[in-house]
Design an enzyme around this catalytic site. Sequence first.
Site, short mmCIF file in Angstrom:
data_model
loop_
_atom_site.label_atom_id
_atom_site.label_comp_id
_atom_site.label_asym_id
_atom_site.label_seq_id
_atom_site.Cartn_x
_atom_site.Cartn_y
_atom_site.Cartn_z
N GLU A 51 48.56 66.09 -29.50
CA GLU A 51 47.82 66.50 -30.70
C GLU A 51 48.45 67.28 -31.45
OE1 GLU A 51 44.27 68.12 -29.17
OE2 GLU A 51 43.32 68.12 -31.17
N ASN A 198 36.05 61.36 -30.13
CA ASN A 198 36.65 62.10 -29.08
C ASN A 198 35.74 63.41 -29.02
OD1 ASN A 198 38.63 63.74 -27.41
ND2 ASN A 198 38.23 65.14 -29.06
N GLU A 199 35.46 63.62 -27.79
CA GLU A 199 34.51 64.60 -27.40
C GLU A 199 33.21 64.52 -28.45
OE1 GLU A 199 36.37 68.41 -26.36
OE2 GLU A 199 37.32 67.41 -24.60
N TYR A 265 39.22 69.82 -17.28
CA TYR A 265 40.55 70.60 -17.20
C TYR A 265 40.03 71.79 -15.93
CZ TYR A 265 41.79 69.36 -21.93
OH TYR A 265 42.43 68.82 -23.02
N GLU A 322 41.92 63.37 -21.05
CA GLU A 322 42.47 64.78 -20.96
C GLU A 322 42.16 65.18 -19.67
OE1 GLU A 322 41.06 67.04 -24.43
OE2 GLU A 322 41.23 65.49 -25.58
N GLN A 371 49.00 68.55 -22.46
CA GLN A 371 49.48 67.73 -23.42
C GLN A 371 51.08 67.77 -23.22
OE1 GLN A 371 48.09 68.63 -27.46
NE2 GLN A 371 45.95 68.70 -26.85
O1 AHR Z 1 43.30 69.38 -25.44
C1 AHR Z 1 42.90 70.46 -26.18
C2 AHR Z 1 41.46 70.11 -26.65
O2 AHR Z 1 40.68 70.15 -25.34
C3 AHR Z 1 41.39 68.70 -27.25
O3 AHR Z 1 41.60 68.80 -28.54
C4 AHR Z 1 39.80 68.47 -27.22
O4 AHR Z 1 39.52 67.20 -27.07
C5 AHR Z 1 39.62 69.22 -25.84
O5 AHR Z 1 38.41 70.13 -25.92
#
Ligand code: AHR
Length: 524
Positions: A51, A198-199, A265, A322, A371
């Site tokens: 990103e 995205n999101e 995450y 992600e 990432q």
């Molecule tokens: O990876 C960092 C961020 O995490 C991304 O931009 C977003 O899609 C997510 O919340």
Amino acid sequence: MKFTPFKALAIGALMTATALSASAQTKIDATLKADQPGAEISRYIYGQFSEHLGAGVYEGVWVGKDSPIPNTRGIRNDVVGALKAIKVPVIRWPGGCFADEYHWRDGIGDPAKRPSRKNNWWGGTPESNQFGTHEFFDFVEQVGTDAYLSVNVGSSNPTEMREWIEYLTSPGDDTLAQERRANGRKDPFKVPFIGIGNESWGCGGNMTPEYYANELRRFEAFYHKGKDNSGARVASGANAFDTNWTDVVMKNAVRNMDAISLHYYTLPTANWSKKGPALNFDEAQWNSTFYQTYRMDDLLQKHIAVMDKHDPKKRVGLYVDEWGTWYDVEAGTNPGHLYQQNTLRDGIVAAVNFNIFHHYTDRVKMTNIAQTVNVLQAMILTDKEKMALTPTYYAFKMYVPFQDSTAIPLDVTAPTLIGGKDKDGKDQTFPAFNVSAAKAKDGKIYIGIANMNAKEGYVLNINLGTLKAKSVSGDVLTADKLDAHNVPGQKEVITPVAFKGGKIKGSVLELTIPAKSVVVVKLD
Ligand code: AHR
């Protein structure tokens, strides 16, 4: 085919990492069923995400043509070389949250005339747009990978998306194709995957699932999937355990997508305001990290059950586009740049996730770690001209043979460890190790083991059944310190070494797996 998930041993609840002695080596029986091949493990499981965030693209990938750092048309040679070595199958770009504020026209044409924008999501840092469409595809082609574009839904419209796709993929003489040629690219670019937002429940527009499903249907009407644009249509998916999002979006728009995404995450504390440090953590935080990581298994089962309801033939893929660890940012760095160090713990987190993904590949067709460089759970950290390969990078490297392999059941029951307590005071347990096996494209059988136990190793006695194997070889990633890590410009302290703990005794493969390690072996 779905594999039997780990079953907790009865004794498991009694075992904690702290209660085990350093020398203890529990023996565990397992069975490999090489005569019962399962689903293909897509190479896209090993995807990346880059990103416009911190030093993820600028510095990490793009240094500009005039930089003293060795580069090809502005793109770092060392980073490209490292990514080629792990056979990166796909890179998702330009975001993330950044994607829903990105206007592709800002990043084409004469670099000197491109506008500078404020990167509102990530530290308010100036976005020079020197790395735009042509530079991204140059990067993709240098690495020898596929492109996965995320298009702006939240602050844009279907016309902007349609025009970008036409600019990229039209083989004709239309004005957009001519503009692409005038900017230096004769042939259309190959765009196999396009994310529509995205999101969208958060940074991508704060939408409800009902509203997003309508937006997806509207954007998709102008997507024109076909001969010129064959890219898979990826719907913006759920935040972690929000299965209602998957349910509503699929119910209302299943025909307008080829895949739906999912973001999850690993936060050691599960608390976004105090996530836990990347370095100098204690054993309790090691265990809570793996408890939180292992939730991926339950998460996939829950979303897959919802998807099966709307798509029983499994046409629609689940893309975990992600995932990875997210710690408190390193002291002294810009909090909006999400820079964190990467330790043995991260390498094992990666392997645990690979082993989980391999169990669901009839539905999970792609994943993208967050990432690639200098951001969150990175493969590579750079410091000006210096570069370090992280333990996560090495886990990806060790698992390369699993790309486009065929999964094979490996039945095993792991003891459990305790990662914390839930709100009712109940132990949060997770298996001490997880495994997966596959027949690779080279015809050999590979087995991957991620041992999350900080203190104890295990001896796995794997019954090979009908499989005849003469020898076993492989690599192991481990270190003395829980937070062993590599630093750009310094001698590597953690790297895979030859694994000497394998023996074949008749029809049994004995693997002596060290504490806190990743092991990948090949059978010959
Ligand atoms: O990876 C960092 C961020 O995490 C991304 O931009 C977003 O899609 C997510 O919340």
